[in-house]
Design a protein around this motif. Structure first.
Motif, PDB file in Angstrom:
ATOM      1  N   ARG A   1       0.836  -1.197   0.000  1.00 60.95           N
ATOM      2  CA  ARG A   1       0.000   0.000   0.000  1.00 60.95           C
ATOM      3  C   ARG A   1       0.876   1.255   0.000  1.00 60.95           C
ATOM      4  O   ARG A   1       0.660   2.192  -0.762  1.00 60.95           O
ATOM      5  CB  ARG A   1      -0.918   0.008   1.205  1.00 60.95           C
ATOM      6  CG  ARG A   1      -1.850   1.207   1.232  1.00 60.95           C
ATOM      7  CD  ARG A   1      -2.834   1.076   2.328  1.00 60.95           C
ATOM      8  NE  ARG A   1      -3.724  -0.035   1.993  1.00 60.95           N
ATOM      9  CZ  ARG A   1      -4.893  -0.241   2.546  1.00 60.95           C
ATOM     10  NH1 ARG A   1      -5.325   0.566   3.474  1.00 60.95           N
ATOM     11  NH2 ARG A   1      -5.633  -1.262   2.181  1.00 60.95           N
ATOM     12  N   LYS A   2       1.888   1.264   0.847  1.00 60.59           N
ATOM     13  CA  LYS A   2       2.791   2.406   0.915  1.00 60.59           C
ATOM     14  C   LYS A   2       3.596   2.542  -0.386  1.00 60.59           C
ATOM     15  O   LYS A   2       3.777   3.646  -0.902  1.00 60.59           O
ATOM     16  CB  LYS A   2       3.748   2.257   2.099  1.00 60.59           C
ATOM     17  CG  LYS A   2       4.584   3.490   2.370  1.00 60.59           C
ATOM     18  CD  LYS A   2       5.540   3.281   3.523  1.00 60.59           C
ATOM     19  CE  LYS A   2       4.819   3.316   4.827  1.00 60.59           C
ATOM     20  NZ  LYS A   2       5.740   3.279   5.987  1.00 60.59           N
ATOM     21  N   LEU A   3       4.055   1.424  -0.912  1.00 58.57           N
ATOM     22  CA  LEU A   3       4.789   1.456  -2.177  1.00 58.57           C
ATOM     23  C   LEU A   3       3.903   1.957  -3.310  1.00 58.57           C
ATOM     24  O   LEU A   3       4.332   2.744  -4.163  1.00 58.57           O
ATOM     25  CB  LEU A   3       5.326   0.063  -2.514  1.00 58.57           C
ATOM     26  CG  LEU A   3       6.499  -0.424  -1.673  1.00 58.57           C
ATOM     27  CD1 LEU A   3       6.781  -1.890  -1.965  1.00 58.57           C
ATOM     28  CD2 LEU A   3       7.724   0.415  -1.931  1.00 58.57           C
TER      29      LEU A   3
ATOM     30  N   GLU B   1       2.340   8.881  -6.494  1.00 61.71           N
ATOM     31  CA  GLU B   1       2.779  10.259  -6.272  1.00 61.71           C
ATOM     32  C   GLU B   1       3.934  10.629  -7.211  1.00 61.71           C
ATOM     33  O   GLU B   1       3.967  11.732  -7.753  1.00 61.71           O
ATOM     34  CB  GLU B   1       3.202  10.444  -4.814  1.00 61.71           C
ATOM     35  CG  GLU B   1       3.483  11.869  -4.432  1.00 61.71           C
ATOM     36  CD  GLU B   1       2.271  12.776  -4.576  1.00 61.71           C
ATOM     37  OE1 GLU B   1       2.456  13.950  -4.950  1.00 61.71           O
ATOM     38  OE2 GLU B   1       1.142  12.321  -4.336  1.00 61.71           O
ATOM     39  N   LEU B   2       4.849   9.691  -7.426  1.00 63.74           N
ATOM     40  CA  LEU B   2       5.939   9.939  -8.369  1.00 63.74           C
ATOM     41  C   LEU B   2       5.416  10.101  -9.791  1.00 63.74           C
ATOM     42  O   LEU B   2       5.875  10.972 -10.545  1.00 63.74           O
ATOM     43  CB  LEU B   2       6.964   8.805  -8.317  1.00 63.74           C
ATOM     44  CG  LEU B   2       7.854   8.772  -7.086  1.00 63.74           C
ATOM     45  CD1 LEU B   2       8.672   7.491  -7.061  1.00 63.74           C
ATOM     46  CD2 LEU B   2       8.766   9.980  -7.056  1.00 63.74           C
ATOM     47  N   ALA B   3       4.450   9.287 -10.172  1.00 62.33           N
ATOM     48  CA  ALA B   3       3.861   9.383 -11.506  1.00 62.33           C
ATOM     49  C   ALA B   3       3.132  10.711 -11.678  1.00 62.33           C
ATOM     50  O   ALA B   3       3.231  11.353 -12.730  1.00 62.33           O
ATOM     51  CB  ALA B   3       2.910   8.212 -11.751  1.00 62.33           C
ATOM     52  N   ARG B   4       2.400  11.142 -10.645  1.00 65.04           N
ATOM     53  CA  ARG B   4       1.716  12.443 -10.715  1.00 65.04           C
ATOM     54  C   ARG B   4       2.707  13.585 -10.862  1.00 65.04           C
ATOM     55  O   ARG B   4       2.498  14.499 -11.650  1.00 65.04           O
ATOM     56  CB  ARG B   4       0.889  12.663  -9.454  1.00 65.04           C
ATOM     57  CG  ARG B   4      -0.394  11.938  -9.441  1.00 65.04           C
ATOM     58  CD  ARG B   4      -1.202  12.332  -8.223  1.00 65.04           C
ATOM     59  NE  ARG B   4      -2.204  11.320  -7.965  1.00 65.04           N
ATOM     60  CZ  ARG B   4      -2.521  10.852  -6.771  1.00 65.04           C
ATOM     61  NH1 ARG B   4      -1.943  11.316  -5.704  1.00 65.04           N
ATOM     62  NH2 ARG B   4      -3.441   9.924  -6.653  1.00 65.04           N
ATOM     63  N   ALA B   5       3.782  13.548 -10.084  1.00 71.82           N
ATOM     64  CA  ALA B   5       4.790  14.605 -10.140  1.00 71.82           C
ATOM     65  C   ALA B   5       5.458  14.635 -11.516  1.00 71.82           C
ATOM     66  O   ALA B   5       5.708  15.711 -12.070  1.00 71.82           O
ATOM     67  CB  ALA B   5       5.839  14.389  -9.049  1.00 71.82           C
TER      68      ALA B   5
END
Length: 74
Positions: free
Chosen positions: A32-34, A40-44
């Motif tokens: 879940r954390k991964l 979040e990395l993909a959004r950024a």
């Protein structure tokens, strides 16, 4: 030796700080954390690409408004 010629070892120690990171071994990874981190990395990344694309589109428009010729017209 005068005080003005001495090095400040405390300031040097702060600049040359070394950080050590050690992993904690767990039975199963926290998917879940991964997953949240990956999203979040993909959004950024998507936001950065959209900003770069918007900036690239604005630059030719600004050059045209100033009356400059595009390099491709040569």
């Amino acid at each position: 030796m005068s005080r003005t010629n001495r090095r400040n070892h405390r300031a040097t120690a702060d600049r040359e700080r070394r950080v050590s990171v050690r992993g904690i071994r767990r039975d199963t990874p926290d998917f879940r954390k991964l997953g949240r981190t990956l999203l979040e990395l993909a959004r950024a990344d998507a936001e950065a690409r959209a900003q770069a694309q918007a900036q690239a589109q604005r630059e030719p428009d600004a050059a045209r408004d100033r009356g400059e010729e595009a390099d491709d017209a040569a």
